[in-house]
Design a protein around this motif. Structure first.
Motif, PDB file in Angstrom:
ATOM      1  N   ASP A 101      68.366  46.498  74.012  1.00  0.00           N
ATOM      2  CA  ASP A 101      69.284  45.558  74.633  1.00  0.00           C
ATOM      3  C   ASP A 101      70.467  46.394  75.107  1.00  0.00           C
ATOM      4  O   ASP A 101      71.220  46.930  74.279  1.00  0.00           O
ATOM      5  N   GLN A 102      70.619  46.531  76.399  1.00  0.00           N
ATOM      6  CA  GLN A 102      71.755  47.302  76.892  1.00  0.00           C
ATOM      7  C   GLN A 102      73.063  46.642  76.464  1.00  0.00           C
ATOM      8  O   GLN A 102      73.111  45.424  76.221  1.00  0.00           O
ATOM      9  N   VAL A 103      74.122  47.408  76.361  1.00  0.00           N
ATOM     10  CA  VAL A 103      75.445  46.855  76.061  1.00  0.00           C
ATOM     11  C   VAL A 103      75.762  45.769  77.094  1.00  0.00           C
ATOM     12  O   VAL A 103      75.597  45.962  78.297  1.00  0.00           O
ATOM     13  N   GLY A 104      76.186  44.607  76.592  1.00  0.00           N
ATOM     14  CA  GLY A 104      76.445  43.474  77.468  1.00  0.00           C
ATOM     15  C   GLY A 104      75.302  42.479  77.512  1.00  0.00           C
ATOM     16  O   GLY A 104      75.437  41.408  78.110  1.00  0.00           O
ATOM     17  N   PHE A 105      74.184  42.805  76.865  1.00  0.00           N
ATOM     18  CA  PHE A 105      72.996  41.952  76.924  1.00  0.00           C
ATOM     19  C   PHE A 105      72.471  41.683  75.511  1.00  0.00           C
ATOM     20  O   PHE A 105      72.641  42.489  74.594  1.00  0.00           O
ATOM     21  N   GLY A 106      71.780  40.545  75.353  1.00  0.00           N
ATOM     22  CA  GLY A 106      71.056  40.261  74.126  1.00  0.00           C
ATOM     23  C   GLY A 106      71.916  40.325  72.880  1.00  0.00           C
ATOM     24  O   GLY A 106      72.975  39.711  72.782  1.00  0.00           O
ATOM     25  N   LYS A 107      71.457  41.093  71.908  1.00  0.00           N
ATOM     26  CA  LYS A 107      72.141  41.215  70.630  1.00  0.00           C
ATOM     27  C   LYS A 107      73.146  42.366  70.591  1.00  0.00           C
ATOM     28  O   LYS A 107      73.734  42.643  69.544  1.00  0.00           O
ATOM     29  N   SER A 108      73.341  43.045  71.703  1.00  0.00           N
ATOM     30  CA  SER A 108      74.307  44.143  71.764  1.00  0.00           C
ATOM     31  C   SER A 108      75.715  43.615  72.014  1.00  0.00           C
ATOM     32  O   SER A 108      75.905  42.447  72.368  1.00  0.00           O
ATOM     33  N   SER A 109      76.707  44.490  71.827  1.00  0.00           N
ATOM     34  CA  SER A 109      78.106  44.100  72.026  1.00  0.00           C
ATOM     35  C   SER A 109      78.343  43.607  73.444  1.00  0.00           C
ATOM     36  O   SER A 109      77.683  44.049  74.397  1.00  0.00           O
ATOM     37  N   LYS A 110      79.301  42.678  73.569  1.00  0.00           N
ATOM     38  CA  LYS A 110      79.675  42.115  74.875  1.00  0.00           C
ATOM     39  C   LYS A 110      81.145  42.454  75.158  1.00  0.00           C
ATOM     40  O   LYS A 110      82.018  41.596  75.075  1.00  0.00           O
ATOM     41  N   PRO A 111      81.459  43.706  75.466  1.00  0.00           N
ATOM     42  CA  PRO A 111      82.861  44.073  75.678  1.00  0.00           C
ATOM     43  C   PRO A 111      83.432  43.474  76.958  1.00  0.00           C
ATOM     44  O   PRO A 111      82.712  43.291  77.950  1.00  0.00           O
ATOM     45  N   VAL A 112      84.715  43.165  76.916  1.00  0.00           N
ATOM     46  CA  VAL A 112      85.436  42.710  78.106  1.00  0.00           C
ATOM     47  C   VAL A 112      86.230  43.891  78.648  1.00  0.00           C
ATOM     48  O   VAL A 112      86.822  44.652  77.888  1.00  0.00           O
ATOM     49  N   GLY A 113      86.246  44.071  79.950  1.00  0.00           N
ATOM     50  CA  GLY A 113      86.935  45.216  80.528  1.00  0.00           C
ATOM     51  C   GLY A 113      86.150  46.497  80.350  1.00  0.00           C
ATOM     52  O   GLY A 113      86.722  47.539  80.019  1.00  0.00           O
ATOM     53  N   TYR A 114      84.842  46.417  80.572  1.00  0.00           N
ATOM     54  CA  TYR A 114      83.943  47.552  80.376  1.00  0.00           C
ATOM     55  C   TYR A 114      83.180  47.780  81.674  1.00  0.00           C
ATOM     56  O   TYR A 114      82.361  46.938  82.061  1.00  0.00           O
TER      57      TYR A 114
END
Length: 257
Positions: A99-112
């Protein structure tokens, strides 16, 4: 104080959004959304943020010594790769699904900034952690763009590159006009579960719903569509809540410096 406000806003938002349905409420990390294989996490520290990237490492009963890395498409997560993983492991391949960052169960950072270079670096960090230095890389749709960028950056790591219906080779702006990010944001504020389901079904399932597997069973049914819609809508809703709450905190800070 900020944490208390965020909790209250989140509860009010979730209750209001789902009060009229029997659907389960999913959090932004999809922690209560079942994946087909055991989920592991890689800790990442980039862009001055502590992040987690989810992945599944599926081992075959009779290994052939080769590993396939599956890169998912946009608006989905690695869970939909189950069928491909089953076929590959039966043939002896080890299968790694991210799961790429921002998708699925990975972190959802704002300002990334979600550049393909950054996603490729994250993918390489996982392969280094797993000590995989030569893999078969299979990218689907947006994952095809990422697989291409990864191969250009780390050619020594890619034994074979496979692209399944990739986006990117064509100049997409010849058929789709550019839409500013602010306009996308305004459109997402109008989204609800029904519009998200219509979007999913029209773009990803409509052309497949009349197809059948061996034995005459549909390729996709309402169960698949509902699960995909719940996951996508929960993530979008969580991100919009974070962005909106961030703006609220900024406004309050400006009033009370």
């Amino acid at each position: 104080m900020k944490r208390i406000l965020l909790t209250l806003v989140t509860v009010i938002y979730l209750v209001g959004a789902d009060a009229q349905t029997d659907r389960p409420v999913l959090d932004i990390m999809l922690s209560n959304y079942d994946y087909p294989f055991t989920v592991h996490y890689l800790d990442l520290n980039n862009q001055n943020q502590q992040l987690k990237m989810a992945y599944m490492d599926v081992r075959p009963a009779r290994p052939n010594g080769k590993t396939v890395v599956l890169l998912h498409r946009k608006n989905f997560n690695g869970a939909y790769c189950k069928t491909a993983a089953d076929v590959l492991t039966e043939s002896g391949y080890r299968v790694v699904i991210l799961d790429q960052v921002g998708f699925g169960k990975s972190s959802k950072p704002v300002g990334y900034p979600f550049s393909f270079q950054q996603l490729a670096q994250n993918t390489k960090a996982l392969l280094d952690e797993l000590r995989l230095d030569n893999v078969y890389l299979l990218g689907h749709s947006m994952g095809g763009m990422l697989a291409t960028r990864f191969s250009l950056m780390y050619p020594e790591t890619v034994g074979e590159l496979v692209l399944e219906n990739p986006t990117g080779p064509e100049d997409w702006k010849l058929v789709a006009l550019y839409v500013p990010i602010d306009a996308h944001y305004r459109n997402e504020l109008k989204a609800n579960y029904e519009t998200t389901r219509k979007y999913q079904q029209g773009l990803y399932y409509e052309q497949h719903c009349n197809g059948t597997k061996d034995g005459g069973q549909p390729l996709y049914n309402n169960f698949h569509i509902e699960r995909a819609t719940m996951a996508l809508f929960s993530i979008f809703r969580g991100l919009l809540l974070r962005i909106s709450f961030g703006k609220f905190i900024d406004q309050q800070s400006a009033k009370n410096p």
